[in-house]
Design an enzyme around this catalytic site. Structure first.
Site, mmCIF file in Angstrom:
data_model
loop_
_atom_site.group_PDB
_atom_site.id
_atom_site.type_symbol
_atom_site.label_atom_id
_atom_site.label_comp_id
_atom_site.label_asym_id
_atom_site.label_seq_id
_atom_site.Cartn_x
_atom_site.Cartn_y
_atom_site.Cartn_z
ATOM 1 N N LYS A 181 -7.073 1.412 -3.031
ATOM 2 C CA LYS A 181 -6.843 1.306 -1.610
ATOM 3 C C LYS A 181 -6.886 2.287 -0.586
ATOM 4 C CE LYS A 181 -5.132 -1.080 1.859
ATOM 5 N NZ LYS A 181 -4.093 -1.792 2.049
ATOM 6 N N SER A 191 0.878 -1.233 0.040
ATOM 7 C CA SER A 191 -0.077 0.036 -0.036
ATOM 8 C C SER A 191 0.925 1.153 0.096
ATOM 9 C CB SER A 191 -0.769 0.193 1.058
ATOM 10 O OG SER A 191 -1.740 -1.236 1.167
ATOM 11 N N LYS A 205 -0.488 5.870 8.350
ATOM 12 C CA LYS A 205 0.473 6.090 7.044
ATOM 13 C C LYS A 205 -0.673 5.938 5.776
ATOM 14 C CE LYS A 205 1.019 2.736 4.576
ATOM 15 N NZ LYS A 205 1.367 1.229 3.970
#
Length: 280
Positions: free
Chosen positions: A159, A85, A227
Site C-alpha cells: 500500500k 492503511s 500521512k
C-alpha cells in the site's frame, strides 16, 4: 467514505454483518441493508468469524483493537483483517499481540477510492499467513481483487508503494498541466492529446480531469496522502532505504496542508503548485 460502501456490499451479498462506528449515526446508515448496529466494538465482534477494521491510522487501530475492549470480545481462531492503511511495523506488532491471544491477523489495505469501494473493484494487498488469506478470500472477492503479497506487514508495504506512486504521479500531472497552461496551451486539450501515449495513466485520466475542471471535492484527502508519504518515509528509515523523491513530495503535500488544502482531494496539490507560480 470507504467503510460504508464496503460494508453495504457485504450486506447485499447476504453476509451476516454487525457494525460499529464511534459515530453511531454513520453505522446506522447500514441498517436498511440488513446490518445490526453494535454499541461497542466488543459487541460487534462477539459472534464474528471474520472482523474487518477500516480506520484512520495505526494509532486508531491500536486504540480500537486493544484499548476499547475489542480483543476481549474476540473468540479464539477469529480472523482480524485490518484494511486500514498503517505502517508495516504497526501491522506486525498488532499481528503478534493478537496471536498471543489465539487470534489470526491479516493486514489488507485497499486502493481504488470510493468508486472502487462502491463497485467492488478495489485492489486489496494482503500480508499474513497464506491459509488466513484463503480463509478471507470469499469476503475479499465481494470487495475487489486480492493478492497475497507476503508475510505480516507486506500488505502495508504494498500500500505504501501504491501511495508513493499515486502521490508522486499526481504531482507530475499537476506540474505538467500547469506548465502548459502557463505557456498558453489548453490544459484539457493537452490531456486529450497525451492520452494513449506513454504518459497516460489512471492518474492522468481521473485526477487530471479534476485539475482541468478545478474540482477538488474530497475523495482522498491531502491530509491522508501526507500521512501515507510520512509512513513510507518512516518505513524507509527503519530499513535503511533512501527515498528522495518521496521526501520531496512529503514536503509539497505538507505545504499544501499548511496553506488550507488538507481537507481537499489529493489532486489539490495542483492548487499548491499553481500558488507557487502565481496562477491562483
Amino acid at each position: 467514505m470507504m467503510g460504508f460502501p464496503m460494508a453495504r456490499r457485504l450486506c447485499e451479498a447476504g453476509c451476516q454483518v454487525s457494525v460499529w462506528n464511534r459515530s453511531r449515526a454513520k453505522a446506522e446508515r447500514l441498517q436498511p441493508f440488513g446490518a445490526s448496529v453494535a454499541d461497542t466494538p466488543a459487541e460487534a465482534v462477539a459472534q464474528a468469524d471474520l472482523v474487518i477494521a477500516l480506520l484512520e491510522h495505526g494509532g486508531v487501530v491500536e486504540d480500537v483493537l486493544f484499548q476499547q475492549g475489542t480483543t476481549a470480545g474476540l473468540r479464539p481462531g477469529t480472523l482480524v483483517v485490518d484494511m486500514s492503511s498503517i505502517q508495516p511495523r504497526q501491522a506486525r506488532e498488532h499481528a503478534a499481540r493478537l496471536a498471543s491471544q489465539g487470534v489470526r491477523h491479516l493486514d489488507a489495505p485497499v486502493s481504488g477510492g470510493t468508486v472502487g469501494a462502491e463497485q467492488g473493484t478495489l485492489a486489496i494487498m494482503a500480508g499474513g499467513e497464506a491459509a488466513d488469506f484463503e480463509r478471507a478470500l470469499p469476503a475479499f472477492e465481494l470487495l475487489g481483487k486480492a493478492v497475497h503479497v507476503g508475510p505480516h506487514g507486506a500488505g502495508q508495504l504494498a500500500k505504501l508503494a501504491n501511495q508513493m506512486i499515486v502521490g508522486i504521479t499526481i504531482g507530475a500531472v499537476a506540474e505538467a498541466l500547469l506548465l502548459c497552461e502557463k505557456g498558453g496551451a489548453d490544459m484539457g486539450k493537452v490531456k486529450q492529446a497525451i492520452s494513449g501515449g506513454f504518459a497516460d495513466s489512471r492518474i492522468l485520466q481521473v485526477h487530471g480531469q479534476r485539475m482541468v475542471e478545478r474540482d477538488f471535492t474530497k475523495r482522498a484527502a491531502i491530509a491522508v496522502q501526507l500521512k501515507d508519504m510520512r509512513n513510507a518515509l518512516a518505513t524507509a528509515g527503519e530499513i535503511g532505504f533512501e527515498a528522495p523523491i518521496t521526501g520531496l513530495f512529503e514536503q509539497l503535500y505538507a505545504q499544501a496542508g499548511n496553506h488550507g488544502l488538507a481537507d481537499m482531494d489529493h489532486a489539490a496539490l495542483f492548487v499548491e503548485l499553481a500558488r507557487r507560480n502565481g496562477m491562483n
